[in-house]
Design an enzyme around this catalytic site. Structure first.
Site, PDB file in Angstrom:
ATOM      1  N   GLN A  35     -90.149  28.849   7.348  1.00  0.00           N
ATOM      2  CA  GLN A  35     -90.609  30.015   6.582  1.00  0.00           C
ATOM      3  C   GLN A  35     -89.562  30.448   5.558  1.00  0.00           C
ATOM      4  OE1 GLN A  35     -92.889  33.188   8.484  1.00  0.00           O
ATOM      5  NE2 GLN A  35     -91.483  34.699   7.653  1.00  0.00           N
ATOM      6  N   THR A  36     -88.425  30.937   6.040  1.00  0.00           N
ATOM      7  CA  THR A  36     -87.390  31.486   5.156  1.00  0.00           C
ATOM      8  C   THR A  36     -86.959  30.497   4.069  1.00  0.00           C
ATOM      9  OG1 THR A  36     -86.601  32.715   7.048  1.00  0.00           O
ATOM     10  CG2 THR A  36     -85.098  32.550   5.202  1.00  0.00           C
ATOM     11  N   SER A  82     -87.064  38.473   3.969  1.00  0.00           N
ATOM     12  CA  SER A  82     -87.944  39.557   4.408  1.00  0.00           C
ATOM     13  C   SER A  82     -89.286  39.573   3.665  1.00  0.00           C
ATOM     14  CB  SER A  82     -87.246  40.896   4.174  1.00  0.00           C
ATOM     15  OG  SER A  82     -86.030  40.922   4.862  1.00  0.00           O
ATOM     16  N   GLY A  94     -84.237  26.387  12.062  1.00  0.00           N
ATOM     17  CA  GLY A  94     -83.658  25.792  13.266  1.00  0.00           C
ATOM     18  C   GLY A  94     -84.240  24.428  13.544  1.00  0.00           C
ATOM     19  N   ARG A 122     -58.873  44.648  37.998  1.00  0.00           N
ATOM     20  CA  ARG A 122     -57.728  44.957  37.155  1.00  0.00           C
ATOM     21  C   ARG A 122     -57.121  46.283  37.583  1.00  0.00           C
ATOM     22  NH1 ARG A 122     -57.435  46.603  30.731  1.00  0.00           N
ATOM     23  NH2 ARG A 122     -55.191  46.296  30.546  1.00  0.00           N
ATOM     24  N   GLU A 138     -85.994  37.200  12.477  1.00  0.00           N
ATOM     25  CA  GLU A 138     -87.298  37.689  12.986  1.00  0.00           C
ATOM     26  C   GLU A 138     -87.540  39.133  12.569  1.00  0.00           C
ATOM     27  OE1 GLU A 138     -89.449  35.728  14.120  1.00  0.00           O
ATOM     28  OE2 GLU A 138     -88.108  34.023  14.330  1.00  0.00           O
TER      29      GLU A 138
END
Lengths: 697, 697
Positions: A145-146, A152, A185, A317, A431
């Site tokens: 897509q991108t 956006s 990806g 600790r 996303e």
């Protein structure tokens, strides 16, 4: 002061003592958080197999180059599939096993983006041809897509898919540098196929906006890119995150695909180039909602890991003033530490449960959607947008605060916490960039507001409209009458204090949402720039508040937990509500929501927020003896956490020492840099010093 | 929509246009921020030399292993020293050149920790012997304080230095695993010598607490560790930060050093084992204050780099709705972007100036201190503690917000911003963990408060005490009379608005500090856990507010800047004050400090904070045309920023594309992982799919 104590023995003793102090039944709570015995057993079984398999060894990954990490990632995917095949894992089992690997891998995109989109939107013919291969990974996919200059704003994507009437084909094309698909990806080196978002251009040049096309990228014989396609990896990420994933770029030079490779379940092009409209404009949002729902669950579990590591380390600790045992105090006993850490643990518990409920809602919606029923889509879209923003933003902040709470050692890669941040952080921008998503939440809220109080409503009675409010805008009922007012608060130390009353806290969160949305509606002509985020956060926190109220109710009625476990978990959920109100104090004070019946009750305090802050401090203090139980109940193995500071037995300094010995720089005593650089530096320095002063060593 | 425009041309055009719109004189402002022409010219000259030298090439560092990064780091140090020698750089010139390298290197610790501590505290004999060699790097040093289990609590350090009467030696010893020196910069592989913090044990076993000892670690002939010393590198850090620095560990097994290697300028041991006390218990804090002062400056410059990159990218990035030019809007034009970014730029400007002033104060104090005058020490200690917390916490938050403002591409390592975070983030936990330092600020504040209003004061008149208030507690004057009240605020859009009045905003910050400290003093018996941070932040922000007021005054009186430059910088400083007040609204609302004469003036708004938020929005909007000028004025070369998205000419997509082509995964089309893993995955998948359905591809 007993400084010569054996630290290893003491660390382990401190951890054992803390475990003994816990009053909860760890196994019961564990089964509760894993939604039952079955899911827990499956996970434990998978961990047992994976953690013993050398392919999944983590001990060398810190020093690997990106190419080595990618290669290791593919090796792990191959091994997972071998195991799936030989051990007969279900599809879900494989998904769980993959998620347990703790490295973002290219196969995730095949499973969470490529496959769902394909299954939801491909035609029956395409499904018949490829669904089987996709399920078995006979082909490997990505979701494109991108673009380089378009994230956006999907409407502005530049890639085109032009319908060629003569040959009944689409021609996929990247007209500019900036139209290169980017960040995809598994596209870089792995995927053989992909779904491409491209503007559908009809004969005559009519632009129908973005649609989806199924495109083969690489040869199944040689894995080489097909003609007309240029693709590769987009390089390393910040913080060394996502190193094993080949996020990639691709350019298409007039690449032809058959017409039936358009994903045409909801919209299609006829042979003669006519467009057939989708039944619902937003029907393709299904896949996106699925991913966003999953992000809430992921945020919960990753936050949980950070909480476990930092709480375990704070338990063993010792630092600062001397305790009754003659040793320095365990740092978890300091309010400055436990009031930072326990709320993080609370948010982890809440987000895990929330994510589970959301995924169930998604399943119901998806089922209805596949039958053409879109009634649940709008509500789930509004909910998941806000939740995606809230949970990802909160999660990365919590992870980083947990890491810092460790002190200096938190910066060591062996603390393991930095890795969570590095891999989780892109979730605030992917996303749906969180600031952009906020605006969608605001739009939905204003629509609901005007629906209720605006001109549009006039034809219907207000009461019936209020009865039909969905969960995401239920808070608006508070504005239905001018006589409604925020509750009067009882500010005391006791259990009757409003600060310890979950219903009151939820009501406060709803009042805040109502008044912030009201403010936004009054100032839409000239909004101040923070109001979008404040609206989105207010609404989502009111929504989550309601859900947390249901969770507390559910603990009593149907969790199967014993009374004491219910009490402890209720306190943890209460802490979530308290700290959520604390985080929103500016809104509460600005809109006059904190109406305290007895202000300034504590001595000369003039601070109206003190009562809440003290209630948080006391709640945290009461939870301190339970935190090791609550962290154990999250059920992480040492292999999963991969943290020297979060080891189950508490032997943290020994674990850190052992890890440090594996650093390759320590393989040889005198580094290669000595001869090349250090020796020349020292010799030159001595020579100059000699010249200057005659001083000799 | 003109989507087929050439992005490169458009990007460059957008940048040029933005440059042309700037009204400020960039060179004048640049000289102002660099404190004059001379410093600027020196820096530009150094950049010119370094950026052309292949040793300082940055193009491959993203893919290097840790060992390669360490080796490259030492090569750079050696080259810097070669250049220093051949070009005759001053000590300061070398320090500037090193700081320009944009990689934390082991030599920094030699220069900022080892050398100053040695010079401040060594005896004259030791100085005569080693000061020259240290200055010329004939020996390389480290400063060994932190231990595996002891950071913040120096008093609990376990390493011992036992005086041996018979041989007039000290025996340095690490009695336990947890006493291993840890995190010591340059100790791992580089340093030949070090200053060790160890408990001084006198004959008879008397423990005198931590003192400093000069110890040789490695042979100057072979670079091998000397007998009795075990040392090495502590491994990789989170986010891949500080990779070129060999933070190390060391254990000492009864290592003997001559008695004159105790740093004995302020406290010493006589030959017969008697202790001679230091003239001022805190005299050894000098070095720490020097480092903390430097951290403010560093925070400023690193924040500046992140601001420059994100603002340049926001200037050329176009996304969303269509502008009058037919293209998508430049994202810097969206309030949601520029109200996030311009305040970051403002803080960078403020911190740079603040750091400069602080270093000057430190020089004055150090000079007096070397003469035994400790009068300035307490005040500078109080100031630097608070400033260290404020500037480091703010800086990492700003860097990360700048990175996120870039959107998805911000996660690419080529954005360059993630690297700043990775290297800057340890500053919140080292040199005093920020939460621990907060408590020191609180202690100093309560002391000043009780000094003024407590029982101790009774002998002196209040007015004289008030006249003697130091800058760090000047705000306390406001509490001197019950008739004093916070100012009444005029909430309007005009220049007369209180929100645009820097003096009013500073006064508000002081009122907040006064009332928060008053609250703390009233509740010390039962403090809520957030009050420490609120006190520390309030005091420090009031202090910085006062300084910013002086900066605004200084612009008019002695900056040499023209009227318009003064006006723009004044607006930027005003923005700092406005956003600082905005960030503290909870305190302002809680303590009734926002006394607005005309609330709810804007339509039906019920939000008393709206006026301030609108003032910020309007100030940011008015600064939008100036931001490219203001970022250029910070004077960074492309080599320094090393960011594809922050290139000077604005050609960001081309730069990103070019960078991506250098990714080693792209060197071969079919990755090695194909044969080993991808092919088996695909074959198995096809085989199973075939079996299941008979479907063939």
């Amino acid at each position: 002061m007993a400084t010569n104590h054996d630290a290893s023995t003491q660390n382990c003793l401190d951890m054992t003592n803390a475990r003994n102090k816990t009053s909860i039944n760890v196994l019961s709570v564990k089964q509760f958080i894993y939604n039952g015995q079955e899911e827990l057993q499956r996970k434990d079984k998978l961990i047992d197999i994976i953690s013993k398999d050398p392919v999944f060894d983590k001990s060398k990954r810190e020093w690997m180059t990106r190419t080595e990490k990618y290669t290791r990632g593919l090796r792990m995917i191959n091994r997972i599939h071998e195991l799936e095949h030989s051990l007969g894992w279900s599809k879900e089992g494989t998904a769980v096993a993959t998620s347990l690997l703790d490295d973002p891998l290219p196969i995730s995109l095949h499973m969470t983006a490529f496959e769902p989109v394909f299954l939801l939107q491909a035609s029956q013919e395409l499904l018949d041809k490829y669904a089987g291969l996709i399920a078995t990974r006979g082909i490997l996919g990505c979701y494109m897509q991108t673009e380089l200059a378009h994230g956006s704003n999907v409407a502005a994507l530049e890639t085109t898919a032009t319908y060629i009437l003569e040959t009944k084909e689409f021609e996929i094309h990247s007209p500019t540098l900036t139209s290169s698909k980017w960040w995809i990806g598994a596209l870089g080196k792995t995927a053989t196929h992909g779904v491409v978002q491209a503007k559908l251009i009809l004969p005559g040049g009519r632009d129908m906006g973005p649609h989806l096309f199924f495109v083969q990228l690489r040869s199944l014989e040689t894995h080489k890119l097909l003609p007309g396609i240029t693709a590769g990896d987009i390089g390393p990420k910040s913080f060394n995150g996502f190193a094993a994933t080949d996020n990639g770029f691709a350019r298409f030079d007039h690449v032809r695909i058959p017409k039936d490779q358009m994903l045409s379940k909801f919209s299609q092009v006829t042979d003669d180039g006519k467009y057939v409209h989708p039944p619902h404009a937003k029907i393709s949002y299904g896949g996106m909602l699925c991913i966003r729902s999953g992000m809430v669950t992921t945020a919960g579990w990753v936050t949980a890991k950070a909480a476990v590591i930092s709480i375990r380390y704070a338990t063993v600790r010792r630092q600062g003033s001397i305790d009754t045992d003659g040793l320095e105090k365990q740092v978890i006993s300091y309010p400055s530490l436990h009031t930072r850490l326990i709320p993080i643990l609370g948010r982890a518990y809440v987000f895990i449960s929330l994510g589970r409920a959301l995924s169930q809602s998604f399943q119901i919606m998806a089922q209805r959607l596949s039958g053409g029923d879109t009634s649940l889509l709008t509500e789930l879209h509004a909910t998941t947008s806000g939740l995606k923003v809230l949970c990802t933003t909160t999660s990365v902040q919590d992870i980083e605060n947990a890491r810092r709470s460790i002190g200096g050692h938190g910066y060591s890669a062996f603390s393991g916490v930095g890795r969570f941040y590095a891999d989780m952080i892109p979730s605030v921008t992917y996303e749906g960039e969180n600031f952009v998503l906020d605006q969608q939440v605001v739009r939905a809220a204003l629509k609901a507001f005007h629906n209720l109080f605006g001109l549009e409503r006039k034809t219907r009675p207000l009461t019936s409209t209020i009865q039909n409010l969905t969960p995401s805008s239920y808070y608006l009922r508070l504005l239905s009458s001018p006589e409604n007012e925020p509750p009067i608060l009882e500010d005391s130390d006791g259990l009757n204090s409003s600060w310890n009353n979950s219903e009151t806290l939820i009501l406060l969160l709803e009042w805040r949402a109502a008044l912030v949305v009201h403010e936004m509606a009054q100032t839409t002509q000239d909004p101040d720039t923070t109001i979008y985020q404040r609206v989105s956060k207010s609404i989502t926190e009111a929504f989550v508040g309601q859900r947390v109220g249901e969770m507390i109710g559910g603990l009593r009625t149907n969790s199967g937990l014993k009374e004491n476990d219910v009490a402890v978990l209720s306190q943890l959920y209460l802490l979530y509500l308290q700290t959520t109100v604390e985080g929103a104090l500016v809104d509460f004070l600005s809109f006059g929501i904190l109406r305290i019946s007895n202000p300034s009750r504590v001595g000369a305090s003039r601070d109206p927020t003190r009562g809440l802050r003290m209630a948080i401090a006391r709640n945290c203090l009461s939870l301190v003896p339970e935190v090791i139980g609550l962290t154990d109940a999250l059920g992480f193995s040492d292999w999963e956490l991969d943290s020297a500071l979060g080891v189950y037995d508490g032997n943290v300094y020994q674990a850190l020492w052992d890890k440090v010995q594996t650093e390759p720089l320590n393989d040889i005593e005198v580094p290669d840099a000595y001869k090349e650089s250090i020796k020349p530096i020292l010799s030159r320095g001595r020579r100059i010093a000699d010249m200057r002063s005659g001083t000799k060593l």
